[in-house]
Scaffold this active site. Structure first.
Site, PDB file in Angstrom:
ATOM      1  N   ASP A  83       0.875  -1.177   0.000  1.00 54.13           N
ATOM      2  CA  ASP A  83       0.000   0.000   0.000  1.00 54.13           C
ATOM      3  C   ASP A  83       0.907   1.220   0.000  1.00 54.13           C
ATOM      4  OD1 ASP A  83      -1.751   2.107   0.531  1.00 54.13           O
ATOM      5  OD2 ASP A  83      -2.030   1.546   2.645  1.00 54.13           O
ATOM      6  N   GLY A  88       1.058   4.922   0.104  1.00 54.36           N
ATOM      7  CA  GLY A  88       0.299   6.129   0.398  1.00 54.36           C
ATOM      8  C   GLY A  88       1.125   7.369   0.130  1.00 54.36           C
ATOM      9  N   ASN A  89       0.530   8.524   0.384  1.00 54.85           N
ATOM     10  CA  ASN A  89       1.251   9.779   0.183  1.00 54.85           C
ATOM     11  C   ASN A  89       2.410   9.948   1.166  1.00 54.85           C
ATOM     12  OD1 ASN A  89      -0.303  11.175  -1.962  1.00 54.85           O
ATOM     13  ND2 ASN A  89      -1.976  10.980  -0.499  1.00 54.85           N
ATOM     14  N   LEU A  97       4.757   3.889   2.943  1.00 46.19           N
ATOM     15  CA  LEU A  97       4.668   2.655   2.161  1.00 46.19           C
ATOM     16  C   LEU A  97       4.528   1.526   3.170  1.00 46.19           C
ATOM     17  CD1 LEU A  97       5.115   0.625  -0.200  1.00 46.19           C
ATOM     18  CD2 LEU A  97       7.562   0.942   0.158  1.00 46.19           C
ATOM     19  N   GLY A 139     -10.159   7.065  -5.604  1.00 43.04           N
ATOM     20  CA  GLY A 139      -8.841   6.735  -5.066  1.00 43.04           C
ATOM     21  C   GLY A 139      -8.721   5.249  -4.766  1.00 43.04           C
ATOM     22  N   SER A 140      -7.649   4.652  -5.239  1.00 44.90           N
ATOM     23  CA  SER A 140      -7.489   3.208  -5.052  1.00 44.90           C
ATOM     24  C   SER A 140      -7.388   2.833  -3.579  1.00 44.90           C
ATOM     25  CB  SER A 140      -6.252   2.711  -5.807  1.00 44.90           C
ATOM     26  OG  SER A 140      -5.076   3.376  -5.365  1.00 44.90           O
ATOM     27  N   ASP A 141      -6.846   3.730  -2.760  1.00 44.83           N
ATOM     28  CA  ASP A 141      -6.768   3.443  -1.325  1.00 44.83           C
ATOM     29  C   ASP A 141      -8.157   3.440  -0.698  1.00 44.83           C
ATOM     30  OD1 ASP A 141      -6.997   6.195  -1.795  1.00 44.83           O
ATOM     31  OD2 ASP A 141      -5.756   6.757  -0.081  1.00 44.83           O
TER      32      ASP A 141
END
EC number: 2.7.1.33
Length: 270
Positions: free
Chosen positions: A8, A10-11, A14, A116-118
């Site tokens: 995953d 993220g901004n 990781l 958003g994929s998250d």
């Protein structure tokens, strides 16, 4: 034994985990994430850090049967991630995106490819854990709030700045407000500038959550379960727990909700 490796990106962070085929995304056992970790997402841009990460994971785990991932940090981050394991070149990388299909769950988003994929992964992870009307909160760099009905329909959601972004915006865009520091006395109305900022940002987050709960009720999908993930999950869960108006809700802070969603999707798309 089959092994799935999950990422995953993220901004800010990781995150990764490896799970065995004998486990399921609905499992709540403590040893579920026995193989897991987290580093700064910016580390992917460094060849040295990539080499260290790849070496660590490859030495820690046997070769996985599949690698699934989701990313909101851009194409370069994806390219850097997929360069980690040249020795596993025969493994297919499977990317979960906002419009990835999942049996039993569908989104009403106007253009699912823009979801958003998250957020979508968190919805799928929540579905794996419960089948009631659910509010899904990912409290990270941004705070996202999504409504998933017991019928498996994702009714959309909201995106707002996360707690740190709110606090930093006040510091950056005002002449006299400092960057606030959270402390144990930051409860109720602030009696200092520091606590006024912390309490105000908390209140903004909690107000959005409370409004989402009210709106879901008006839509005839009253929220029964709230899942909260992300770096600020424990803060928001604790603050929500203090509210008498939400005492009837089942509120739970959980780690790896996005990873669970990637895992659930990977099981349907081996």
């Amino acid at each position: 034994m089959s092994l799935y490796l999950l990422f995953d990106i993220g901004n800010t962070r990781l995150k990764w985990a490896a799970v065995e085929s004998t486990q399921q995304p609905s499992d709540r056992q403590k040893k579920l994430w026995a193989y897991s970790g987290s580093i700064s997402s910016k580390s992917l841009a460094s060849p040295e850090h990539r080499a260290e990460l790849a070496d660590y994971i490859a030495k820690t785990l046997p070769k996985p049967d599949a690698i699934g991932f989701t990313c909101v940090a851009g194409k370069e981050a994806i390219q850097n991630l997929q360069s980690l394991f040249p020795q596993w070149s025969d493994i297919t990388w499977k990317q979960l995106v906002g419009n990835s299909l999942f049996s039993g769950v569908r989104s009403l988003y106007q253009d699912p490819s823009q979801l958003g994929s998250d957020r979508w992964a968190a919805v799928l992870g929540a579905r794996a854990l419960s089948s009631v009307n659910t509010l899904i909160i990912n409290a990270g760099t941004a705070t996202t709030i999504d409504l998933l009905g017991a019928n498996g329909v994702h009714y959309g959601g909201w995106i707002l700045p996360g707690l740190e972004l709110m606090q930093k915006s006040l510091e950056s865009n005002t002449a006299q407000l400092p960057l606030a520091v959270r402390n144990e006395s930051s409860n109720g109305f602030g009696l200092s500038t520091n606590n006024a900022i912390i309490g105000g940002c908390d209140a903004a987050q909690l107000g959005a959550i409370q409004y989402a709960i009210q709106l879901a009720k008006e839509m005839n999908h009253p929220v029964e379960k709230v899942w909260i993930d992300g770096g600020n999950a424990k803060i928001l869960a604790a603050e929500m727990g203090k509210s008498k108006t939400q005492s009837s809700l089942s509120i739970e802070s959980i780690e790896g909700l996005v990873l669970r969603g990637v895992w659930a999707w990977l099981l349907q798309n081996p």
